[in-house]
Design an enzyme around this catalytic site. Structure first.
Site, PDB file in Angstrom:
ATOM      1  N   GLU A  35       1.627   5.175  -2.932  1.00 61.57           N
ATOM      2  CA  GLU A  35       2.942   5.756  -3.233  1.00 61.57           C
ATOM      3  C   GLU A  35       2.862   7.276  -3.334  1.00 61.57           C
ATOM      4  O   GLU A  35       1.779   7.859  -3.362  1.00 61.57           O
ATOM      5  CB  GLU A  35       3.477   5.149  -4.538  1.00 61.57           C
ATOM      6  CG  GLU A  35       3.698   3.642  -4.405  1.00 61.57           C
ATOM      7  CD  GLU A  35       4.364   3.014  -5.604  1.00 61.57           C
ATOM      8  OE1 GLU A  35       4.467   3.661  -6.670  1.00 61.57           O
ATOM      9  OE2 GLU A  35       4.781   1.842  -5.473  1.00 61.57           O
ATOM     10  N   CYS A  43       7.120  -3.222   7.780  1.00 58.53           N
ATOM     11  CA  CYS A  43       5.769  -3.758   8.048  1.00 58.53           C
ATOM     12  C   CYS A  43       5.815  -4.871   9.088  1.00 58.53           C
ATOM     13  O   CYS A  43       4.902  -4.991   9.914  1.00 58.53           O
ATOM     14  CB  CYS A  43       5.125  -4.242   6.760  1.00 58.53           C
ATOM     15  SG  CYS A  43       4.612  -2.872   5.699  1.00 58.53           S
ATOM     16  N   GLU A  62       0.194  -3.269   4.003  1.00 58.34           N
ATOM     17  CA  GLU A  62       0.027  -3.848   5.343  1.00 58.34           C
ATOM     18  C   GLU A  62      -0.094  -2.753   6.400  1.00 58.34           C
ATOM     19  O   GLU A  62      -0.916  -2.827   7.313  1.00 58.34           O
ATOM     20  CB  GLU A  62       1.220  -4.740   5.694  1.00 58.34           C
ATOM     21  CG  GLU A  62       1.427  -5.914   4.758  1.00 58.34           C
ATOM     22  CD  GLU A  62       2.357  -5.608   3.598  1.00 58.34           C
ATOM     23  OE1 GLU A  62       2.288  -4.488   3.058  1.00 58.34           O
ATOM     24  OE2 GLU A  62       3.146  -6.489   3.229  1.00 58.34           O
TER      25      GLU A  62
HETATM   26  N1  THU Z   1       4.899  -2.868  -0.873  1.00 58.02           N
HETATM   27  C1  THU Z   1       3.825  -3.167  -0.090  1.00 58.02           C
HETATM   28  O1  THU Z   1       2.800  -2.479  -0.138  1.00 58.02           O
HETATM   29  N2  THU Z   1       3.912  -4.242   0.717  1.00 58.02           N
HETATM   30  C2  THU Z   1       4.937  -5.128   0.737  1.00 58.02           C
HETATM   31  O2  THU Z   1       4.883  -6.102   1.470  1.00 58.02           O
HETATM   32  C3  THU Z   1       6.110  -4.899  -0.129  1.00 58.02           C
HETATM   33  C4  THU Z   1       6.140  -3.596  -0.827  1.00 58.02           C
HETATM   34  C5  THU Z   1       4.793  -1.756  -1.827  1.00 58.02           C
HETATM   35  C6  THU Z   1       5.590  -0.545  -1.519  1.00 58.02           C
HETATM   36  C7  THU Z   1       5.732   0.062  -2.906  1.00 58.02           C
HETATM   37  O3  THU Z   1       4.575   0.835  -3.189  1.00 58.02           O
HETATM   38  C8  THU Z   1       5.750  -1.114  -3.851  1.00 58.02           C
HETATM   39  O4  THU Z   1       5.213  -2.196  -3.101  1.00 58.02           O
HETATM   40  C9  THU Z   1       7.116  -1.480  -4.369  1.00 58.02           C
HETATM   41  O5  THU Z   1       8.020  -1.624  -3.339  1.00 58.02           O
END
Ligand code: THU
Length: 132
Positions: free
Chosen positions: A44, A89, A55
């Site tokens: 993030e 993704c 992913e």
């Molecule tokens: N996120 C992922 O890394 N993969 C997913 O499949 C869904 C969401 C992350 C993005 C963000 O850092 C956090 O989860 C909340 O949305």
């Protein structure tokens, strides 16, 4: 590679997640046709929109390492209801991995398995651009 090892690697990389804003840690493990594993965690940013999902981190790492053929991806979160890949993704996975298996797990069990084509029906891809 066996599924157990893939799931364990997704759980392990999840711990490296940089998620101070959402607190939602995600780990992914992408399996190559040769049986290799490339992992990714979500990263993030204070400028929220620059966040990269686990992913996509795994996919871009793999492409950068010269890996181009994949069989499945495991996605791990610490939730009872498993986390499916977001729309962005799905699109990126379709571009580089096609109709792979998507395995959803949490910290204790594998919860569900899908094919990407079922999660991304009627995809927009290079065929529409006449490129493959
Ligand atoms: N996120 C992922 O890394 N993969 C997913 O499949 C869904 C969401 C992350 C993005 C963000 O850092 C956090 O989860 C909340 O949305």
């Amino acid at each position: 590679m066996n599924l157990h090892e893939l799931v364990e690697q997704a759980r392990a990389v999840r711990i490296r997640s940089h998620a101070p804003y959402s607190g939602f840690k995600v780990g992914a493990a992408l399996e190559t046709v040769g049986g290799g594993i490339i992992t990714g965690c979500n990263v993030e940013n204070a400028s929220y929109g620059l966040t990269i999902c686990a992913e996509r981190v795994a996919v871009v790492k793999a492409i950068s390492e010269g890996e181009t053929k994949f069989t499945r991806i495991v996605i791990v979160t610490d939730t009872e209801v498993p986390t499916p890949p977001c729309g962005a993704c799905r699109q990126i996975l379709w571009e580089f991995a096609g109709d792979i298996e998507i395995v959803l797990a949490n910290l204790t069990e594998v919860k569900a398995t899908y094919r990407l084509a079922d999660l991304l029906p009627l995809p927009f891809d290079g065929r529409i651009l006449g490129k493959n």
